[in-house]
Design a protein around this motif. Sequence first.
Motif, short mmCIF file in Angstrom:
data_model
loop_
_atom_site.label_atom_id
_atom_site.label_comp_id
_atom_site.label_asym_id
_atom_site.label_seq_id
_atom_site.Cartn_x
_atom_site.Cartn_y
_atom_site.Cartn_z
N PHE A 23 95.57 -29.18 12.40
CA PHE A 23 94.33 -29.25 11.65
C PHE A 23 93.60 -30.52 12.01
O PHE A 23 94.22 -31.56 12.22
CB PHE A 23 94.62 -29.26 10.14
CG PHE A 23 95.11 -27.95 9.60
CD1 PHE A 23 94.26 -26.85 9.52
CD2 PHE A 23 96.40 -27.81 9.14
CE1 PHE A 23 94.70 -25.65 9.01
CE2 PHE A 23 96.85 -26.61 8.63
CZ PHE A 23 96.00 -25.53 8.56
N GLU A 27 89.54 -30.97 8.13
CA GLU A 27 90.15 -29.73 7.65
C GLU A 27 91.35 -30.04 6.75
O GLU A 27 91.50 -29.44 5.68
CB GLU A 27 90.61 -28.87 8.82
CG GLU A 27 89.50 -28.38 9.71
CD GLU A 27 89.99 -27.81 11.02
OE1 GLU A 27 89.23 -27.03 11.62
OE2 GLU A 27 91.11 -28.16 11.47
N LEU A 28 92.17 -30.96 7.18
CA LEU A 28 93.36 -31.31 6.40
C LEU A 28 92.97 -31.93 5.07
O LEU A 28 93.60 -31.68 4.05
CB LEU A 28 94.26 -32.25 7.21
CG LEU A 28 95.68 -32.42 6.69
CD1 LEU A 28 96.39 -31.09 6.58
CD2 LEU A 28 96.46 -33.35 7.60
N LYS A 74 94.98 -21.61 10.64
CA LYS A 74 93.91 -21.87 11.61
C LYS A 74 94.40 -21.31 12.95
O LYS A 74 95.41 -21.75 13.49
CB LYS A 74 93.66 -23.37 11.74
CG LYS A 74 92.64 -23.72 12.81
CD LYS A 74 92.49 -25.22 12.96
CE LYS A 74 91.55 -25.59 14.07
NZ LYS A 74 91.45 -27.05 14.24
N TYR A 85 89.93 -18.94 10.56
CA TYR A 85 90.65 -19.39 9.37
C TYR A 85 91.01 -18.18 8.53
O TYR A 85 90.19 -17.28 8.32
CB TYR A 85 89.78 -20.35 8.55
CG TYR A 85 89.40 -21.60 9.29
CD1 TYR A 85 90.31 -22.64 9.44
CD2 TYR A 85 88.14 -21.75 9.83
CE1 TYR A 85 89.97 -23.79 10.13
CE2 TYR A 85 87.78 -22.90 10.52
CZ TYR A 85 88.70 -23.91 10.66
OH TYR A 85 88.37 -25.05 11.34
N LEU A 101 86.12 -23.21 7.24
CA LEU A 101 87.16 -23.47 6.25
C LEU A 101 86.59 -23.67 4.85
O LEU A 101 87.16 -23.19 3.87
CB LEU A 101 87.99 -24.69 6.67
CG LEU A 101 89.20 -25.02 5.80
CD1 LEU A 101 90.19 -23.87 5.78
CD2 LEU A 101 89.87 -26.30 6.28
#
Length: 113
Positions: A23, A27-28, A74, A85, A101
């Motif tokens: 990620f 995103e994380l 992902k 996603y 996302l």
Amino acid sequence: MNNNLRLIIDNVNKKNIEEKHFFEKDELKIILDLYAKMVSEGSWKDYGLNISSKQVGFSVFKNTTENALYKICKNFKPKNKNLKYLITDANGKIFRNSSDLNNLLKNINWKKL
């Protein structure tokens, strides 16, 4: 002293770094913010990461001894841009998919999935 050992400095292959999949930082952060919210509500208790060459997944658990409730995935080379996603169950059934996302995780009632 062992004469067979060598010290190698700056042995970085840029191609190998680009091939590593995970990620992105943003995103994380989105996923961990959601995870923190769900933990504070008491819905989720634990998480796990699954990493392969095709996809990375963030699995969430209600208890550590059970199967994953959901997996936020992902895909690195999706066949369709909307399959980048995904939210799946433990068996791989797709609940939602998106190319973004934020859109994927927005306005989800996790208890009704």
